[in-house]
Scaffold this motif. Structure first.
Motif, PDB file in Angstrom:
ATOM      1  N   VAL A   1       0.838  -1.194   0.000  1.00 12.76           N
ATOM      2  CA  VAL A   1       0.000   0.000   0.000  1.00 12.76           C
ATOM      3  C   VAL A   1       0.874   1.245   0.000  1.00 12.76           C
ATOM      4  N   GLU A   2       0.559   2.159  -0.897  1.00  9.92           N
ATOM      5  CA  GLU A   2       1.247   3.452  -0.939  1.00  9.92           C
ATOM      6  C   GLU A   2       0.257   4.516  -0.481  1.00  9.92           C
ATOM      7  N   ARG A   3       0.662   5.275   0.547  1.00  8.99           N
ATOM      8  CA  ARG A   3      -0.200   6.317   1.091  1.00  8.99           C
ATOM      9  C   ARG A   3       0.476   7.668   0.946  1.00  8.99           C
ATOM     10  N   ASN A   4      -0.339   8.722   0.897  1.00  9.37           N
ATOM     11  CA  ASN A   4       0.177  10.076   0.726  1.00  9.37           C
ATOM     12  C   ASN A   4       0.027  10.838   2.041  1.00  9.37           C
ATOM     13  N   PRO A   5       1.129  11.016   2.776  1.00 13.06           N
ATOM     14  CA  PRO A   5       1.044  11.690   4.077  1.00 13.06           C
ATOM     15  C   PRO A   5       0.642  13.160   3.981  1.00 13.06           C
ATOM     16  N   GLU A   6       0.793  13.753   2.801  1.00 18.34           N
ATOM     17  CA  GLU A   6       0.431  15.161   2.644  1.00 18.34           C
ATOM     18  C   GLU A   6      -1.053  15.360   2.331  1.00 18.34           C
ATOM     19  N   GLU A   7      -1.765  14.263   2.114  1.00 21.50           N
ATOM     20  CA  GLU A   7      -3.214  14.339   1.865  1.00 21.50           C
ATOM     21  C   GLU A   7      -3.945  13.393   2.809  1.00 21.50           C
ATOM     22  N   ALA A   8      -3.804  13.644   4.102  1.00 19.59           N
ATOM     23  CA  ALA A   8      -4.482  12.885   5.153  1.00 19.59           C
ATOM     24  C   ALA A   8      -4.146  11.395   5.106  1.00 19.59           C
ATOM     25  N   ASN A   9      -2.941  11.082   4.608  1.00 22.20           N
ATOM     26  CA  ASN A   9      -2.483   9.691   4.512  1.00 22.20           C
ATOM     27  C   ASN A   9      -3.385   8.847   3.613  1.00 22.20           C
ATOM     28  N   ARG A  10      -3.936   9.485   2.607  1.00 24.98           N
ATOM     29  CA  ARG A  10      -4.861   8.819   1.686  1.00 24.98           C
ATOM     30  C   ARG A  10      -4.161   7.682   0.960  1.00 24.98           C
ATOM     31  N   ILE A  11      -4.895   6.613   0.689  1.00 25.40           N
ATOM     32  CA  ILE A  11      -4.368   5.484  -0.076  1.00 25.40           C
ATOM     33  C   ILE A  11      -4.325   5.910  -1.539  1.00 25.40           C
ATOM     34  N   GLU A  12      -3.153   5.862  -2.131  1.00 26.59           N
ATOM     35  CA  GLU A  12      -2.995   6.265  -3.538  1.00 26.59           C
ATOM     36  C   GLU A  12      -2.861   5.061  -4.459  1.00 26.59           C
ATOM     37  N   ARG A  13      -2.194   3.995  -3.959  1.00 29.91           N
ATOM     38  CA  ARG A  13      -1.926   2.836  -4.810  1.00 29.91           C
ATOM     39  C   ARG A  13      -1.929   1.579  -3.951  1.00 29.91           C
ATOM     40  N   ILE A  14      -2.506   0.515  -4.518  1.00 29.85           N
ATOM     41  CA  ILE A  14      -2.437  -0.799  -3.894  1.00 29.85           C
ATOM     42  C   ILE A  14      -1.919  -1.753  -4.957  1.00 29.85           C
ATOM     43  N   SER A  15      -0.782  -2.376  -4.659  1.00 29.47           N
ATOM     44  CA  SER A  15      -0.213  -3.375  -5.563  1.00 29.47           C
ATOM     45  C   SER A  15      -0.536  -4.752  -5.010  1.00 29.47           C
ATOM     46  N   LEU A  16      -1.267  -5.533  -5.788  1.00 26.94           N
ATOM     47  CA  LEU A  16      -1.662  -6.872  -5.371  1.00 26.94           C
ATOM     48  C   LEU A  16      -0.847  -7.901  -6.146  1.00 26.94           C
ATOM     49  N   LYS A  17      -0.201  -8.785  -5.428  1.00 25.57           N
ATOM     50  CA  LYS A  17       0.554  -9.871  -6.046  1.00 25.57           C
ATOM     51  C   LYS A  17      -0.141 -11.178  -5.679  1.00 25.57           C
ATOM     52  N   TYR A  18      -0.658 -11.872  -6.695  1.00 26.32           N
ATOM     53  CA  TYR A  18      -1.322 -13.153  -6.516  1.00 26.32           C
ATOM     54  C   TYR A  18      -0.289 -14.247  -6.729  1.00 26.32           C
ATOM     55  N   THR A  19      -0.005 -15.024  -5.714  1.00 25.31           N
ATOM     56  CA  THR A  19       0.891 -16.168  -5.848  1.00 25.31           C
ATOM     57  C   THR A  19       0.006 -17.404  -5.897  1.00 25.31           C
ATOM     58  N   ILE A  20       0.043 -18.080  -7.045  1.00 30.40           N
ATOM     59  CA  ILE A  20      -0.870 -19.201  -7.281  1.00 30.40           C
ATOM     60  C   ILE A  20      -0.049 -20.470  -7.473  1.00 30.40           C
ATOM     61  N   LYS A  21      -0.369 -21.485  -6.672  1.00 30.53           N
ATOM     62  CA  LYS A  21       0.245 -22.804  -6.814  1.00 30.53           C
ATOM     63  C   LYS A  21      -0.789 -23.719  -7.452  1.00 30.53           C
ATOM     64  N   GLY A  22      -0.380 -24.407  -8.504  1.00 35.98           N
ATOM     65  CA  GLY A  22      -1.333 -25.302  -9.139  1.00 35.98           C
ATOM     66  C   GLY A  22      -0.724 -26.082 -10.281  1.00 35.98           C
ATOM     67  N   TYR A  23      -1.599 -26.660 -11.076  1.00 31.03           N
ATOM     68  CA  TYR A  23      -1.219 -27.552 -12.164  1.00 31.03           C
ATOM     69  C   TYR A  23      -1.644 -26.954 -13.499  1.00 31.03           C
ATOM     70  N   HIS A  24      -0.760 -27.042 -14.480  1.00 29.13           N
ATOM     71  CA  HIS A  24      -1.062 -26.595 -15.846  1.00 29.13           C
ATOM     72  C   HIS A  24      -1.583 -25.154 -15.848  1.00 29.13           C
ATOM     73  N   LEU A  25      -0.857 -24.271 -15.206  1.00 28.26           N
ATOM     74  CA  LEU A  25      -1.272 -22.877 -15.080  1.00 28.26           C
ATOM     75  C   LEU A  25      -0.841 -22.097 -16.321  1.00 28.26           C
ATOM     76  N   ASP A  26      -1.810 -21.714 -17.122  1.00 27.90           N
ATOM     77  CA  ASP A  26      -1.563 -20.938 -18.340  1.00 27.90           C
ATOM     78  C   ASP A  26      -1.550 -19.462 -17.962  1.00 27.90           C
ATOM     79  N   PRO A  27      -0.405 -18.770 -18.101  1.00 26.91           N
ATOM     80  CA  PRO A  27      -0.343 -17.376 -17.660  1.00 26.91           C
ATOM     81  C   PRO A  27      -1.331 -16.464 -18.378  1.00 26.91           C
ATOM     82  N   ASP A  28      -1.531 -16.651 -19.680  1.00 25.84           N
ATOM     83  CA  ASP A  28      -2.491 -15.805 -20.405  1.00 25.84           C
ATOM     84  C   ASP A  28      -3.901 -15.999 -19.874  1.00 25.84           C
TER      85      ASP A  28
END
Length: 130
Positions: free
Chosen positions: A67-94
């Motif tokens: 989470v990236e927050r902006n302390p100059e604007e009431a610590n507002r959330i500006e960006r959330i980077s979500l990383k999905y780590t998936i374990k499985g079989y025959h995982l087609d990235p597309d």
């Protein structure tokens, strides 16, 4: 929903249980934590349902949020980077990324904040052998 004022924050009772909210994490969940948890919970559950319908065999999925927050604007959330780590079989990235895009369009929490918070998503695949 009825939120009750308490000494160090707010409290609400849900069917599942009691939730304490406070700007001080000694007394409850911080509001930004709940915001991020709502986005991750919604996105992850919609994505999982889509993967199940597509019969994609996954053993596990973990979502890491930065989470990236902006302390100059009431610590507002500006960006959330979500990383999905998936374990499985025959995982087609597309196919995974296409399904994640469908999940994004159907996640009410992301749709609610998409014009004010930048949400980035990446996938790490861990291919299991049978």
């Amino acid at each position: 929903m009825d939120f009750l004022l308490k000494e160090n924050g707010m409290r609400i009772n849900f069917e599942f249980g009691e939730l304490d909210i406070s700007g001080n994490e000694d007394y409850g969940f911080r509001p930004f934590q709940l915001m991020v948890a709502s986005i991750v919970g919604c996105s992850g559950s919609v994505f999982r349902k889509i993967l199940e319908k597509q019969r994609t065999e996954i053993e596990d999925m973990k979502i890491t949020a930065e989470v990236e927050r902006n302390p100059e604007e009431a610590n507002r959330i500006e960006r959330i980077s979500l990383k999905y780590t998936i374990k499985g079989y025959h995982l087609d990235p597309d196919k995974l990324y296409k399904n994640l895009e469908v999940a994004r369009r159907n996640c009410s929490m992301i749709r609610s904040v998409e014009d004010s918070i930048k949400i980035e998503e990446t996938i790490e695949r861990i291919e299991l052998s049978m």
